[in-house]
Design a protein around this motif. Structure first.
Motif, PDB file in Angstrom:
ATOM      1  N   LEU A 182       0.769  -1.113  -0.022  1.00 54.94           N
ATOM      2  CA  LEU A 182      -0.118  -0.032   0.026  1.00 54.94           C
ATOM      3  C   LEU A 182       0.866   1.281  -0.113  1.00 54.94           C
ATOM      4  O   LEU A 182       1.702   1.496   0.921  1.00 54.94           O
ATOM      5  N   ASP A 325      -5.399  -4.273   5.377  1.00 55.43           N
ATOM      6  CA  ASP A 325      -6.169  -3.474   6.564  1.00 55.43           C
ATOM      7  C   ASP A 325      -5.296  -2.967   7.460  1.00 55.43           C
ATOM      8  O   ASP A 325      -5.272  -1.700   8.232  1.00 55.43           O
ATOM      9  N   GLU A 328      -3.846  -0.006   5.714  1.00 52.62           N
ATOM     10  CA  GLU A 328      -4.820   1.165   5.954  1.00 52.62           C
ATOM     11  C   GLU A 328      -4.897   1.956   7.332  1.00 52.62           C
ATOM     12  O   GLU A 328      -4.935   2.952   7.494  1.00 52.62           O
TER      13      GLU A 328
END
Length: 336
Positions: A182, A325, A328
């Protein structure tokens, strides 16, 4: 979980973000044929233990506790929505004593201490992690090679099965492997200052509690070897199946460079036997002048309650979003 764990009451004082705890025990029934306080409490606890199986099956509630529960419509929320509200580090409570797990609403005190310390040889993990991480299936490697900036901002994750050895010289076993990336639009220096690599575990999504013991620091005072117990909300298998909490104690080796830092880990003990094997890393990389790339790459063998091994294909399915997750959640640290 300890038998002494109980739901206790928490009275909200002022704004929720400034919540402080007051323990109150209330009993009795509501008038007019409405459900009693205890009946409402029993129903709330039953719903919460559906999502958090390791919680005690009993509960003590106040009207304030239930008002908070009902105001968030937790009686109808899916378990993953509860996870987002239930981070243990969201609030601190004043009367948590060692050996207890006190919960009010669904915010819990941290009593997950390390119960088994590592040996010196347990930290010899860097080479074995680097070795298995070098073997990425061609399809996954090409996906990441040709990923655009937009792809990385959205988050990318690939999973596969791979034979991995968790100890030097040990036989390899088939494991579920994930590689997740990410891109976070925060300068690397700012990112590392606000989210030091040694804090990677306590800032994970679904974190319920744990303990970190630093064994060695570098000349700048940064942790380079540490042991960490972390307990996370149950991994999600499907909408109808929830497992116990993910409870794991890890050795961690942290390497620092000018434009990157990498945390290597291996689970050497699991208090509830939820984690048979977990060996991998998280890496923080300066991507450009304005962004930091977070990379998780890890191999797993996981168990259902009673030590029942989960097949790797089931674990792979869950890992497709699990580590994104976490990344994030790191990004959310910079959204205020």
């Amino acid at each position: 979980m300890k038998n002494a764990m109980h739901w206790r009451a928490v009275v909200a004082v002022g704004a929720v973000v400034a919540l402080s705890s007051v323990l109150v025990v209330v009993s009795g029934c509501q008038a007019g044929g409405e459900p009693s306080l205890q009946e409402r409490c029993d129903e709330a606890v039953a719903n919460l233990t559906r999502c958090y199986p390791d919680l005690a099956a009993e509960g003590e509630c106040t009207e304030e506790t239930l008002a908070m529960y009902e105001s968030h419509a937790l009686d109808v929320e899916a378990c993953d929505s509860m996870d987002n509200l239930g981070k243990a580090d969201a609030f601190g409570f004043s009367d948590c004593t060692p050996g207890t797990h006190v919960c009010g609403y669904i915010f819990c005190c941290d009593d997950y201490v390390i119960t088994k310390l590592p040996y010196t040889d347990d930290f010899n993990i860097v080479g074995l992690v680097d070795d298995y991480q070098a073997l990425i299936p061609e399809g996954a490697a090409l996906d990441f090679l040709y990923a655009t900036r937009e792809d990385l901002l959205d988050g990318m994750a690939r999973t596969w099965e791979q034979d991995v050895s968790e100890l030097p010289g040990a036989a390899s076993l088939p494991m579920a492997v994930e590689l997740s990336k990410l891109l976070i639009e925060v300068d690397y220096d700012q990112f590392i200052a606000q989210m030091p690599p040694q804090d990677w575990g306590v800032e994970l999504a679904y974190y319920l509690g744990g303990e970190v013991i630093v064994y060695e620091e570098d000349e700048l005072g940064r942790a380079v070897r540490q042991a960490e117990r972390m307990v996370l909300s149950p991994i999600k298998i499907d909408m109808d199946l929830r497992l116990g909490n993910m409870d794991m104690t890890k050795v961690e080796v942290i390497q620092y460079e000018a434009d990157r830092a990498k945390v290597y880990w291996r689970v050497y003990y699991s208090d509830n036997d939820s984690t048979e094997t977990d060996v991998g890393s998280v890496e923080f990389i300066r991507h450009d002048e304005t962004s930091t790339l977070v990379v998780f790459h890890s191999a797993h063998r996981l168990n259902a309650p009673l030590g029942i091994h989960l097949s790797n294909d089931i674990v792979q399915f869950s890992l497709q979003t699990f580590f994104l997750d976490h990344a994030e959640n790191y990004a959310d640290l910079f959204s205020y």
